[in-house]
Design a protein around this motif. Structure first.
Motif, PDB file in Angstrom:
ATOM      1  N   ALA A  64      10.735 -17.048  46.149  1.00  0.00           N
ATOM      2  CA  ALA A  64       9.988 -15.789  46.208  1.00  0.00           C
ATOM      3  C   ALA A  64       9.670 -15.350  44.788  1.00  0.00           C
ATOM      4  O   ALA A  64      10.529 -15.390  43.910  1.00  0.00           O
ATOM      5  N   LEU A  65       8.428 -14.944  44.579  1.00  0.00           N
ATOM      6  CA  LEU A  65       7.991 -14.403  43.299  1.00  0.00           C
ATOM      7  C   LEU A  65       7.651 -12.936  43.501  1.00  0.00           C
ATOM      8  O   LEU A  65       6.883 -12.593  44.404  1.00  0.00           O
ATOM      9  N   ARG A  66       8.206 -12.084  42.668  1.00  0.00           N
ATOM     10  CA  ARG A  66       7.871 -10.666  42.746  1.00  0.00           C
ATOM     11  C   ARG A  66       6.741 -10.393  41.768  1.00  0.00           C
ATOM     12  O   ARG A  66       6.863 -10.697  40.583  1.00  0.00           O
ATOM     13  N   THR A  67       5.662  -9.819  42.266  1.00  0.00           N
ATOM     14  CA  THR A  67       4.496  -9.506  41.437  1.00  0.00           C
ATOM     15  C   THR A  67       4.177  -8.022  41.567  1.00  0.00           C
ATOM     16  O   THR A  67       4.735  -7.319  42.413  1.00  0.00           O
ATOM     17  N   VAL A 111      10.773 -26.627  40.095  1.00  0.00           N
ATOM     18  CA  VAL A 111      10.737 -25.246  40.585  1.00  0.00           C
ATOM     19  C   VAL A 111      12.111 -24.837  41.117  1.00  0.00           C
ATOM     20  O   VAL A 111      12.583 -23.730  40.858  1.00  0.00           O
ATOM     21  N   ARG A 112      12.764 -25.724  41.838  1.00  0.00           N
ATOM     22  CA  ARG A 112      14.107 -25.435  42.357  1.00  0.00           C
ATOM     23  C   ARG A 112      15.078 -25.172  41.209  1.00  0.00           C
ATOM     24  O   ARG A 112      15.885 -24.241  41.266  1.00  0.00           O
ATOM     25  N   THR A 113      15.022 -25.981  40.167  1.00  0.00           N
ATOM     26  CA  THR A 113      15.910 -25.810  39.012  1.00  0.00           C
ATOM     27  C   THR A 113      15.674 -24.458  38.352  1.00  0.00           C
ATOM     28  O   THR A 113      16.617 -23.734  38.034  1.00  0.00           O
ATOM     29  N   VAL A 114      14.418 -24.109  38.162  1.00  0.00           N
ATOM     30  CA  VAL A 114      14.084 -22.811  37.555  1.00  0.00           C
ATOM     31  C   VAL A 114      14.613 -21.676  38.429  1.00  0.00           C
ATOM     32  O   VAL A 114      15.198 -20.711  37.934  1.00  0.00           O
ATOM     33  N   ALA A 115      14.424 -21.777  39.742  1.00  0.00           N
ATOM     34  CA  ALA A 115      14.872 -20.723  40.651  1.00  0.00           C
ATOM     35  C   ALA A 115      16.391 -20.547  40.627  1.00  0.00           C
ATOM     36  O   ALA A 115      16.884 -19.422  40.636  1.00  0.00           O
ATOM     37  N   LEU A 116      17.118 -21.644  40.586  1.00  0.00           N
ATOM     38  CA  LEU A 116      18.576 -21.562  40.639  1.00  0.00           C
ATOM     39  C   LEU A 116      19.225 -21.216  39.316  1.00  0.00           C
ATOM     40  O   LEU A 116      20.359 -20.740  39.289  1.00  0.00           O
ATOM     41  N   THR A 117      18.542 -21.445  38.216  1.00  0.00           N
ATOM     42  CA  THR A 117      19.151 -21.176  36.907  1.00  0.00           C
ATOM     43  C   THR A 117      18.633 -19.895  36.277  1.00  0.00           C
ATOM     44  O   THR A 117      19.047 -19.529  35.194  1.00  0.00           O
ATOM     45  N   ASP A 118      17.697 -19.206  36.948  1.00  0.00           N
ATOM     46  CA  ASP A 118      17.150 -17.944  36.451  1.00  0.00           C
ATOM     47  C   ASP A 118      16.629 -18.092  35.022  1.00  0.00           C
ATOM     48  O   ASP A 118      16.939 -17.309  34.145  1.00  0.00           O
ATOM     49  N   THR A 119      15.859 -19.148  34.798  1.00  0.00           N
ATOM     50  CA  THR A 119      15.351 -19.431  33.456  1.00  0.00           C
ATOM     51  C   THR A 119      13.846 -19.267  33.332  1.00  0.00           C
ATOM     52  O   THR A 119      13.262 -19.640  32.335  1.00  0.00           O
ATOM     53  N   CYS A 120      13.205 -18.707  34.359  1.00  0.00           N
ATOM     54  CA  CYS A 120      11.756 -18.519  34.301  1.00  0.00           C
ATOM     55  C   CYS A 120      11.439 -17.350  33.377  1.00  0.00           C
ATOM     56  O   CYS A 120      12.076 -16.297  33.443  1.00  0.00           O
ATOM     57  N   THR A 121      10.469 -17.529  32.518  1.00  0.00           N
ATOM     58  CA  THR A 121      10.010 -16.437  31.667  1.00  0.00           C
ATOM     59  C   THR A 121       9.016 -15.611  32.467  1.00  0.00           C
ATOM     60  O   THR A 121       8.739 -15.883  33.623  1.00  0.00           O
ATOM     61  N   ALA A 122       8.447 -14.621  31.852  1.00  0.00           N
ATOM     62  CA  ALA A 122       7.485 -13.760  32.545  1.00  0.00           C
ATOM     63  C   ALA A 122       6.113 -14.404  32.672  1.00  0.00           C
ATOM     64  O   ALA A 122       5.199 -13.825  33.219  1.00  0.00           O
ATOM     65  N   LYS A 123       5.950 -15.613  32.183  1.00  0.00           N
ATOM     66  CA  LYS A 123       4.639 -16.267  32.152  1.00  0.00           C
ATOM     67  C   LYS A 123       4.451 -17.186  33.355  1.00  0.00           C
ATOM     68  O   LYS A 123       4.909 -18.314  33.368  1.00  0.00           O
TER      69      LYS A 123
END
Length: 100
Positions: free
Chosen positions: A14-17, A38-50
């Motif tokens: 889920a992406l909050r916009t 994408v799964r790795t980013v979601a589970l590690t909370d490493t996504c930036t705001a971009k």
């Protein structure tokens, strides 16, 4: 990094916009290395705001790019003019096209 079992358990992200929440069903049968990323980013909370989306077909497909502080997906097949590191023999050479 998450274990293989943890990664496999993620089926929807889920992406909050500013316009609301987008729930995205992941399709590893379309491109498994990208889904793993994408799964790795979601589970590690490493996504930036971009996060940039450049193609949307409601109920079918959402394409875009994510910046994260994890190594980028480097599994890709070789193609003329493509990156030199795209030589993964396990990557599908073309494979089945996405269909609605």
């Amino acid at each position: 990094l998450p274990s293989a079992e943890q990664l496999e358990a993620v089926r929807v992200v889920a992406l909050r916009t500013a316009k609301g929440e987008l729930r995205i069903k992941l399709r590893p049968d379309w491109h498994a290395p990208s889904v793993t990323y994408v799964r790795t980013v979601a589970l590690t909370d490493t996504c930036t705001a971009k996060c940039v989306f450049y193609r949307a077909e409601p109920g079918f497909l959402l394409q875009g790019g994510m910046r994260a502080v994890v190594p980028p997906n480097s599994r890709c097949r070789a193609f003329p003019g493509g990156p030199a590191d795209c030589t993964d023999p396990q990557e599908r050479p073309g494979g089945k096209m996405m269909e609605k």
